[in-house]
Design a protein around this motif. Structure first.
Motif, PDB file in Angstrom:
ATOM      1  N   UNK A 243      10.074 -12.467 -16.454  1.00  0.00           N
ATOM      2  CA  UNK A 243      10.780 -11.755 -15.390  1.00  0.00           C
ATOM      3  C   UNK A 243      10.200 -12.086 -14.022  1.00  0.00           C
ATOM      4  N   UNK A 244       8.921 -12.473 -13.958  1.00  0.00           N
ATOM      5  CA  UNK A 244       8.287 -12.772 -12.678  1.00  0.00           C
ATOM      6  C   UNK A 244       8.896 -13.995 -12.004  1.00  0.00           C
ATOM      7  N   UNK A 245       9.552 -14.858 -12.770  1.00  0.00           N
ATOM      8  CA  UNK A 245      10.116 -16.094 -12.209  1.00  0.00           C
ATOM      9  C   UNK A 245      11.571 -15.928 -11.774  1.00  0.00           C
ATOM     10  N   UNK A 246      12.177 -14.765 -12.020  1.00  0.00           N
ATOM     11  CA  UNK A 246      13.483 -14.372 -11.458  1.00  0.00           C
ATOM     12  C   UNK A 246      14.612 -15.348 -11.788  1.00  0.00           C
ATOM     13  N   UNK A 247      14.575 -15.929 -12.970  1.00  0.00           N
ATOM     14  CA  UNK A 247      15.672 -16.827 -13.367  1.00  0.00           C
ATOM     15  C   UNK A 247      16.520 -16.137 -14.437  1.00  0.00           C
ATOM     16  N   UNK A 248      17.181 -15.036 -14.048  1.00  0.00           N
ATOM     17  CA  UNK A 248      17.997 -14.261 -14.972  1.00  0.00           C
ATOM     18  C   UNK A 248      19.429 -14.165 -14.429  1.00  0.00           C
ATOM     19  N   UNK A 249      20.386 -14.192 -15.354  1.00  0.00           N
ATOM     20  CA  UNK A 249      21.803 -14.237 -14.954  1.00  0.00           C
ATOM     21  C   UNK A 249      22.623 -13.311 -15.851  1.00  0.00           C
ATOM     22  N   UNK A 250      23.659 -12.757 -15.258  1.00  0.00           N
ATOM     23  CA  UNK A 250      24.594 -11.923 -16.028  1.00  0.00           C
ATOM     24  C   UNK A 250      25.580 -12.818 -16.771  1.00  0.00           C
ATOM     25  N   UNK A 251      25.724 -12.554 -18.073  1.00  0.00           N
ATOM     26  CA  UNK A 251      26.688 -13.277 -18.906  1.00  0.00           C
ATOM     27  C   UNK A 251      27.560 -12.267 -19.645  1.00  0.00           C
ATOM     28  N   UNK A 252      28.475 -12.771 -20.456  1.00  0.00           N
ATOM     29  CA  UNK A 252      29.362 -11.882 -21.214  1.00  0.00           C
ATOM     30  C   UNK A 252      28.628 -11.120 -22.310  1.00  0.00           C
ATOM     31  N   UNK A 253      27.378 -11.516 -22.617  1.00  0.00           N
ATOM     32  CA  UNK A 253      26.598 -10.777 -23.622  1.00  0.00           C
ATOM     33  C   UNK A 253      25.450  -9.997 -22.978  1.00  0.00           C
ATOM     34  N   UNK A 254      25.395  -9.970 -21.646  1.00  0.00           N
ATOM     35  CA  UNK A 254      24.337  -9.255 -20.952  1.00  0.00           C
ATOM     36  C   UNK A 254      23.508 -10.187 -20.083  1.00  0.00           C
ATOM     37  N   UNK A 255      22.391  -9.679 -19.570  1.00  0.00           N
ATOM     38  CA  UNK A 255      21.523 -10.465 -18.689  1.00  0.00           C
ATOM     39  C   UNK A 255      20.571 -11.298 -19.549  1.00  0.00           C
ATOM     40  N   UNK A 256      20.552 -12.614 -19.320  1.00  0.00           N
ATOM     41  CA  UNK A 256      19.678 -13.513 -20.086  1.00  0.00           C
ATOM     42  C   UNK A 256      19.051 -14.528 -19.134  1.00  0.00           C
ATOM     43  N   UNK A 257      17.919 -15.145 -19.518  1.00  0.00           N
ATOM     44  CA  UNK A 257      17.285 -16.170 -18.681  1.00  0.00           C
ATOM     45  C   UNK A 257      18.168 -17.409 -18.551  1.00  0.00           C
ATOM     46  N   UNK A 258      17.979 -18.133 -17.446  1.00  0.00           N
ATOM     47  CA  UNK A 258      18.778 -19.327 -17.214  1.00  0.00           C
ATOM     48  C   UNK A 258      18.599 -20.387 -18.274  1.00  0.00           C
ATOM     49  N   UNK A 259      17.380 -20.495 -18.856  1.00  0.00           N
ATOM     50  CA  UNK A 259      17.151 -21.520 -19.870  1.00  0.00           C
ATOM     51  C   UNK A 259      17.995 -21.247 -21.110  1.00  0.00           C
ATOM     52  N   UNK A 260      18.262 -19.975 -21.421  1.00  0.00           N
ATOM     53  CA  UNK A 260      19.137 -19.655 -22.550  1.00  0.00           C
ATOM     54  C   UNK A 260      20.568 -20.126 -22.272  1.00  0.00           C
ATOM     55  N   UNK A 261      20.983 -20.029 -21.027  1.00  0.00           N
ATOM     56  CA  UNK A 261      22.327 -20.515 -20.671  1.00  0.00           C
ATOM     57  C   UNK A 261      22.401 -22.023 -20.882  1.00  0.00           C
ATOM     58  N   UNK A 262      21.328 -22.750 -20.482  1.00  0.00           N
ATOM     59  CA  UNK A 262      21.317 -24.195 -20.711  1.00  0.00           C
ATOM     60  C   UNK A 262      21.354 -24.510 -22.205  1.00  0.00           C
ATOM     61  N   UNK A 263      20.678 -23.680 -23.006  1.00  0.00           N
ATOM     62  CA  UNK A 263      20.711 -23.868 -24.461  1.00  0.00           C
ATOM     63  C   UNK A 263      22.125 -23.644 -24.997  1.00  0.00           C
ATOM     64  N   UNK A 264      22.823 -22.634 -24.446  1.00  0.00           N
ATOM     65  CA  UNK A 264      24.195 -22.374 -24.885  1.00  0.00           C
ATOM     66  C   UNK A 264      25.108 -23.542 -24.524  1.00  0.00           C
ATOM     67  N   UNK A 265      24.903 -24.123 -23.332  1.00  0.00           N
ATOM     68  CA  UNK A 265      25.688 -25.302 -22.940  1.00  0.00           C
ATOM     69  C   UNK A 265      25.423 -26.451 -23.908  1.00  0.00           C
ATOM     70  N   UNK A 266      24.179 -26.644 -24.239  1.00  0.00           N
ATOM     71  CA  UNK A 266      23.803 -27.729 -25.155  1.00  0.00           C
ATOM     72  C   UNK A 266      24.463 -27.550 -26.520  1.00  0.00           C
ATOM     73  N   UNK A 267      24.376 -26.348 -27.081  1.00  0.00           N
ATOM     74  CA  UNK A 267      24.985 -26.092 -28.389  1.00  0.00           C
ATOM     75  C   UNK A 267      26.501 -26.228 -28.329  1.00  0.00           C
ATOM     76  N   UNK A 268      27.095 -25.762 -27.244  1.00  0.00           N
ATOM     77  CA  UNK A 268      28.552 -25.866 -27.093  1.00  0.00           C
ATOM     78  C   UNK A 268      28.987 -27.324 -27.075  1.00  0.00           C
TER      79      UNK A 268
END
Length: 689
Positions: A243-268
């Protein structure tokens, strides 16, 4: 303008309104919610090809400094590569060289020696002291960029509701175009993935696989304290979850870190689950086509049929939405849904207006027919029976001149102008008279100026007997309703000419016209129409039991048919409401007695018929409406009919309740003797049923 042309024009206007609402963004939030719903329906957890190295809160605490020395990143890369990872994607940006060239050199060597490594590039926004917004493209420092396998964009796109749910297939950063970091990484595993996507393509992220992605803390990988098999044959993403690095984003499943979004893009991308956007042009065309189909269908239907049509339309949209989503086409559904929601009330309103016009035409017909039955002499009519309907027609439509032409013999000059109302002989064209007579069609011509001339054939079931000729006055519009009334009178006149049994024919037309009025109610409330018809069965029996003469029973018949005519003025949603009425709605219902009276008060119905329409809700104890009459103040015929009205209402089905049994209805009638009903009449009635 014809009715069909008017319907298509209105459909186009509604389509234009929906397109404007869509382009202005009014429907976008709803569309995004629909996208989320479809993503949840089709999102499924499955085996993953991705692992994650997370700079979590504990790793930050253990390392004790940020930014951490770059040689730590190099050591992590070597440990991952040594565990058999297929590629590494770093979501940490190294934009400028550090103060320690040795650290930078170790990181460069680690990237060069660690197999495929994809580094990030993004757009950075910052505000100057003067308040200006400056955008810069953030790339790895040059020596690092040279040894990277590829660069991938990590800039995220926010929808109107500030939620990250999709990424464009290509991102323009400065003068270069990059594909998303996850797509670039996926291509390292699967070279058959397309290098380019069609225009408008986007990566709609499926978050269903995130829960199955193995996560190893950064500090554990740095120390070598991890199971090496976790990275074997996987793509490894390195990024921040602290949380100290402030890389969090709102998604359709809630607030998640940006790296998780990149992982979702990769899997997609690996699952080839991207979706092609329909595009604004295609969406607008779909709205127009749907409106031109839906508008005429609803325009020809009443509320019940219209609701069924709309329900079927929405069901087809749902089916099309699911099929297109499975087929990787992201269709805009909300404009099409909004189209149906807007079309229904508009077309139903037009349908109700058309019903009112038909009712007004029937009222005019009935009024004139009733006048005709009483008319004996009129100015300009003399004693010629053929002139009676012509006088009434001229008065009703405000015509300058009207005349009757009969065909006496074949060939030119075979016409006899029997009656002229409104002046001397007319200037009718014999050729046009013959055309109307032979073709059996109305002929409309424009006379000098703006006044129309109309030729109407006089036809019975068996033959054509003549032509009605009418010259319009300045106020004569020559509308479809006016022509319909001319045709009605032409038919009546034809029967005048064909038969000497005028009284019986007028009486038949009189009764049928009354029924036509009550049938018009069926377009609003078929319970009211059926109620008026069923009441007739009790009128005959009860009338005879009360000692009424045949003429008085006929008055009751007409009163039974017309007593609820005022409900035409009650809104459909109140008439057909299934639940209990509010006080305001009940007050609106109560207005129907006076409304019905106002409709027929100037028509030549017997006075007792008008009293039945006005007073059928009066009560024997004086608590009824609209006039609060009591006992003998209520006309005898009204008191007779009020019992029939209430009894038939109770045993009939209604939207708001089921029918009661015959015995229950008789009990209610008996219980209200002396309060709601004349007790003597109740005694007679109960002996019959």
């Amino acid at each position: 303008m014809s009715e069909r042309s008017r319907t298509f024009l209105i459909s186009l206007l509604i389509a234009a309104l929906v397109i404007i609402l869509s382009l202005s963004g009014w429907l976008e939030r709803l569309e995004l919610l629909l996208i989320d719903l479809r993503m949840r329906v089709f999102s499924r957890a499955q085996a993953t090809s991705v692992a994650l190295v997370a700079m979590d809160q504990n790793s930050m605490k253990e390392l004790g400094v940020w930014p951490i020395p770059r040689n730590y990143h190099g050591d992590v890369l070597r440990n991952i590569h040594g565990s058999g990872a297929r590629a590494v994607l770093m979501d940490f940006n190294f934009a400028t060289p550090s103060q320690d060239p040795g650290e930078d050199a170790r990181l460069v060597r680690a990237v060069s020696d660690s197999g495929p490594v994809v580094l990030p590039v993004q757009m950075e926004e910052r505000q100057t002291v003067e308040g200006a917004l400056v955008r810069n493209v953030v790339l790895p420092f040059p020596e690092l960029e040279e040894v990277a396998t590829a660069l991938g964009a990590t800039t995220l796109t926010l929808d109107r509701d500030d939620v990250v749910r999709r990424m464009p297939s290509a991102v323009a950063l400065g003068d270069r175009v990059f594909q998303p970091l996850g797509v670039v990484g996926a291509r390292l595993i699967d070279p058959s993935l397309p290098t380019g996507f069609p225009r408008g393509a986007c990566i709609n992220m499926s978050f269903g696989t995130l829960q199955s992605i193995p996560v190893v803390p950064f500090i554990d990988v740095l120390r070598g304290d991890f199971d090496g098999d976790v990275f074997r044959d996987r793509i490894v993403l390195i990024g921040a979850t602290s949380e100290d690095l402030h890389d969090f984003w709102m998604t359709s499943i809630g607030v998640i870190p940006g790296v998780y979004i990149q992982a979702a893009v990769l899997e997609t991308a690996l699952n080839r689950s991207w979706y092609l956007s329909q595009g604004k042009g295609s969406s607008a065309l779909a709205v127009v086509v749907a409106s031109l189909i839906l508008g005429p269908l609803l325009g020809r239907a009443g509320w019940r049929a219209g609701s069924a049509v709309l329900t079927g339309y929405l069901a087809l949209l749902v089916l099309a939405s699911l099929i297109s989503f499975r087929g990787a086409l992201l269709m805009d559904m909300m404009p099409l849904i909004a189209l149906g929601v807007i079309q229904l009330p508009v077309q139903m309103g037009l349908h109700a207006r058309k019903t009112e016009q038909v009712l007004e035409l029937e009222r005019r017909k009935t009024s004139a027919i009733l006048q005709m039955s009483d008319l004996r002499e009129a100015e300009g009519a003399g004693r010629d029976p053929f002139a009676v309907p012509l006088v009434l027609l001229r008065q009703t439509l405000d015509l300058d001149r009207i005349s009757l032409f009969l065909r006496e013999e074949e060939g030119p000059g075979g016409w006899s102008e029997k009656v002229v109302i409104g002046g001397d002989k007319t200037g009718a064209d014999e050729k046009v008279l013959g055309q109307a007579f032979e073709e059996g069609e109305v002929v409309r011509l424009a006379r000098e100026g703006t006044r129309p001339v109309v030729y109407v054939p006089l036809m019975t079931v068996r033959k054509t007997v003549g032509v009605l000729y009418a010259e319009g006055s300045p106020s004569f519009q020559g509308s479809e309703e006016d022509i319909a009334l001319l045709l009605s009178f032409a038919t009546i006149t034809a029967y005048f000419l064909e038969s000497s049994e005028l009284d019986e024919r007028v009486k038949s037309l009189y009764v049928n016209s009354i029924k036509a009025i009550t049938k018009a109610l069926d377009s609003k409330d078929h319970y009211t129409s059926a109620h008026s018809e069923l009441s007739l069965d009790y009128v005959e029996k009860f009338g005879r039991a009360c000692g009424l003469a045949k003429e008085q029973i006929e008055v009751l018949h007409v009163g039974a048919l017309l007593h609820d005519i005022g409900k035409i003025g009650v809104p459909d949603n109140i008439l057909t409401k299934a639940g209990k009425l509010t006080g305001e709605e009940y007050s609106k219902i109560k207005e129907h007695a006076l409304t019905g009276y106002e409709i027929i008060k100037d028509m030549p119905f017997p006075e007792e018929v008008k009293l039945i329409v006005r007073g059928h809700h009066e009560r024997f104890d004086g608590t009824g409406y609209p006039d609060g009459l009591k006992g003998e103040q209520i006309h005898p015929r009204v008191r007779v009919f009020s019992i029939i009205d209430v009894f038939e209402t109770m045993i009939g089905q209604r939207p708001y309740r089921k029918a009661v049994s015959l015995q229950e209805a008789k009990g209610e009638i008996e219980r209200h003797a002396g309060t709601q009903f004349d007790p003597e009449l109740v005694r007679i009635f109960l002996a019959l049923v």
